[in-house]
Write a protein that holds these residues in place. Sequence first.
Motif, mmCIF file in Angstrom:
data_model
loop_
_atom_site.group_PDB
_atom_site.id
_atom_site.type_symbol
_atom_site.label_atom_id
_atom_site.label_comp_id
_atom_site.label_asym_id
_atom_site.label_seq_id
_atom_site.Cartn_x
_atom_site.Cartn_y
_atom_site.Cartn_z
ATOM 1 N N ASP A 1 -46.653 64.569 -0.550
ATOM 2 C CA ASP A 1 -46.762 65.978 -0.887
ATOM 3 C C ASP A 1 -45.364 66.560 -0.743
ATOM 4 O O ASP A 1 -44.868 66.738 0.371
ATOM 5 C CB ASP A 1 -47.751 66.675 0.051
ATOM 6 N N HIS A 2 -44.742 66.855 -1.875
ATOM 7 C CA HIS A 2 -43.347 67.304 -1.857
ATOM 8 C C HIS A 2 -43.186 68.609 -1.093
ATOM 9 O O HIS A 2 -42.140 68.861 -0.494
ATOM 10 C CB HIS A 2 -42.859 67.463 -3.303
ATOM 11 N N THR A 3 -44.218 69.452 -1.095
ATOM 12 C CA THR A 3 -44.126 70.758 -0.440
ATOM 13 C C THR A 3 -44.263 70.644 1.075
ATOM 14 O O THR A 3 -43.442 71.175 1.830
ATOM 15 C CB THR A 3 -45.211 71.706 -0.983
ATOM 16 N N SER A 4 -45.298 69.927 1.532
ATOM 17 C CA SER A 4 -45.535 69.826 2.974
ATOM 18 C C SER A 4 -44.727 68.710 3.634
ATOM 19 O O SER A 4 -44.526 68.728 4.849
ATOM 20 C CB SER A 4 -47.020 69.585 3.245
ATOM 21 N N GLY A 5 -44.285 67.727 2.836
ATOM 22 C CA GLY A 5 -43.554 66.607 3.399
ATOM 23 C C GLY A 5 -44.444 65.550 4.010
ATOM 24 O O GLY A 5 -43.974 64.675 4.739
ATOM 25 N N LYS A 6 -45.736 65.571 3.706
ATOM 26 C CA LYS A 6 -46.663 64.578 4.240
ATOM 27 C C LYS A 6 -46.853 63.417 3.273
ATOM 28 O O LYS A 6 -46.783 63.604 2.057
ATOM 29 C CB LYS A 6 -48.030 65.211 4.516
ATOM 30 N N LYS B 1 -41.691 65.811 8.227
ATOM 31 C CA LYS B 1 -40.720 66.844 8.627
ATOM 32 C C LYS B 1 -40.685 67.027 10.140
ATOM 33 O O LYS B 1 -39.626 67.302 10.713
ATOM 34 C CB LYS B 1 -41.064 68.169 7.950
ATOM 35 N N ALA B 2 -41.840 66.889 10.775
ATOM 36 C CA ALA B 2 -41.910 67.108 12.218
ATOM 37 C C ALA B 2 -41.082 66.090 12.994
ATOM 38 O O ALA B 2 -40.661 66.356 14.120
ATOM 39 C CB ALA B 2 -43.360 67.060 12.684
ATOM 40 N N ALA B 3 -40.817 64.929 12.379
ATOM 41 C CA ALA B 3 -40.051 63.895 13.065
ATOM 42 C C ALA B 3 -38.574 64.256 13.181
ATOM 43 O O ALA B 3 -37.850 63.643 13.967
ATOM 44 C CB ALA B 3 -40.202 62.562 12.332
ATOM 45 N N TRP C 1 -35.584 54.553 14.170
ATOM 46 C CA TRP C 1 -34.344 53.943 13.681
ATOM 47 C C TRP C 1 -33.589 54.900 12.774
ATOM 48 O O TRP C 1 -32.360 55.024 12.873
ATOM 49 C CB TRP C 1 -34.644 52.654 12.917
ATOM 50 N N VAL C 2 -34.302 55.610 11.907
ATOM 51 C CA VAL C 2 -33.646 56.557 10.996
ATOM 52 C C VAL C 2 -32.952 57.660 11.783
ATOM 53 O O VAL C 2 -31.789 57.999 11.513
ATOM 54 C CB VAL C 2 -34.666 57.156 10.004
ATOM 55 N N ARG C 3 -33.642 58.251 12.750
ATOM 56 C CA ARG C 3 -33.033 59.318 13.554
ATOM 57 C C ARG C 3 -31.787 58.825 14.271
ATOM 58 O O ARG C 3 -30.746 59.496 14.284
ATOM 59 C CB ARG C 3 -34.051 59.847 14.577
ATOM 60 N N PHE D 1 -32.894 69.050 13.842
ATOM 61 C CA PHE D 1 -32.115 69.684 12.785
ATOM 62 C C PHE D 1 -32.903 70.850 12.201
ATOM 63 O O PHE D 1 -34.013 70.665 11.701
ATOM 64 C CB PHE D 1 -31.798 68.686 11.661
ATOM 65 N N ASP D 2 -32.334 72.037 12.267
ATOM 66 C CA ASP D 2 -32.974 73.217 11.708
ATOM 67 C C ASP D 2 -32.468 73.413 10.281
ATOM 68 O O ASP D 2 -31.744 74.365 9.974
ATOM 69 C CB ASP D 2 -32.665 74.442 12.573
ATOM 70 N N VAL D 3 -32.851 72.490 9.400
ATOM 71 C CA VAL D 3 -32.406 72.509 8.003
ATOM 72 C C VAL D 3 -33.590 72.114 7.111
ATOM 73 O O VAL D 3 -34.591 71.583 7.602
ATOM 74 C CB VAL D 3 -31.239 71.518 7.763
ATOM 75 N N PRO D 4 -33.507 72.356 5.806
ATOM 76 C CA PRO D 4 -34.571 71.889 4.911
ATOM 77 C C PRO D 4 -34.721 70.371 4.992
ATOM 78 O O PRO D 4 -33.722 69.641 5.008
ATOM 79 C CB PRO D 4 -34.086 72.321 3.523
ATOM 80 N N ILE D 5 -35.963 69.897 5.042
ATOM 81 C CA ILE D 5 -36.256 68.464 5.099
ATOM 82 C C ILE D 5 -37.177 68.138 3.925
ATOM 83 O O ILE D 5 -38.294 68.645 3.842
ATOM 84 C CB ILE D 5 -36.915 68.077 6.436
#
Length: 378
Positions: free
Chosen positions: A144-149, A165-167, A113-115, A172-176
């Motif tokens: 985990d702010h660094t890995s996004g998990k 982030k993998a989702a 839904w977010v995507r 989008f090739d941008v910071p997530i």
Amino acid sequence: MLTAGHVLQLIRQGTCRTRKELIEYTGLSRSTVTDRVDRLIEAGYIHEAERGASGGGRPPSVLAIDPASKVALVADLGASHARVALTDLAARPLAEESTRMRIDRGPEPVLTWVREAFERLLDRTGSPRERVCGIGLDLPGSVDHTSGKVLRSFLMPGWDDLPIKAAFGDRFDVPILVENDAKAMALGEWWASFRTSPSLLLVKVSTGIGAGIVLDGRIYRGVEEAAGNIGHVRLRESDDRVCTCGSKGCVASLASGHALAVDLGQETSQDVVRLVQAGDPEAIARTQEAGRTLGLVLATAVSLLNPGVLVLAGDMAETREHYLTGIRESVYRRSLPFTTRNLEIVTSTLGGRAGIVGTAVMVTEHVLSPASVDASLA
């Protein structure tokens, strides 16, 4: 030598507003400042705005951030809601969309839904994908702010260790960036209303209880990214009520919106809010008592952190003064007077939009940081 990213910070902060001021402040040569500024303009970070005051001759152009040059996509996910927004570089929303959705449905339906909502926002505003400079999400769990998990969440079965982030990385090739919801809300409240305060403590009371701490304009996360887990402080281990974490006597099992709903025979914390707003005496009394219970823990937090502002957010903030009154009673009664004499204890100024604003600020601060700007220009 100051890089282009550092020059951008001087412009953002208002320290230098013209090329001449940059030369005088930094000591860099005219040609170096010109190179830095021209590269920032070409990349769309700044533009030359209205003319400044002149001491004679042609008035200088004023340098300023161009907030419309890039956009960010942000999502605020709670236990039972989802909100997305498209914002500019000043963290101002250009378009928003929200829905009622339980996060315990699992990551696949929620993130799908977010995507799709992100795509709708881009289409609605006519914003090309190339203008997206970053994506941010906040979630009701430790991350985990660094890995996004997602590290752990008692409200989100199936999300632990999920690489958020993998989702989005394939589109989008941008910071997530991923953050805990209460931490994002704390940053949003600080940014919107309390930037003159060096420290802010926000406590979110909805289905559960969480907290966010902002010190000197930055989110404090703790060594294990677990700062703010105030809802799982045990107050009464002999209590029979079992918390979502599996322990007994946690403050969340005694004073959260879910706990109130169970005590009052209701389904959700929003049902409790409606009872309180309708003047139900039992709901009001129970809500005030819950505020006093949480206030026992917050009194310790106030004594430890000595914040300038304590913000009540989440569903229970909508009970007007009732939950807040209970918090104030305990905090003022159990804290030393000099730790509370300049303390503001208030309800959220942004309401349900605090998470969106805070997440947008987090993304823009990241993409406009010296390191990110210099990497982009390289």
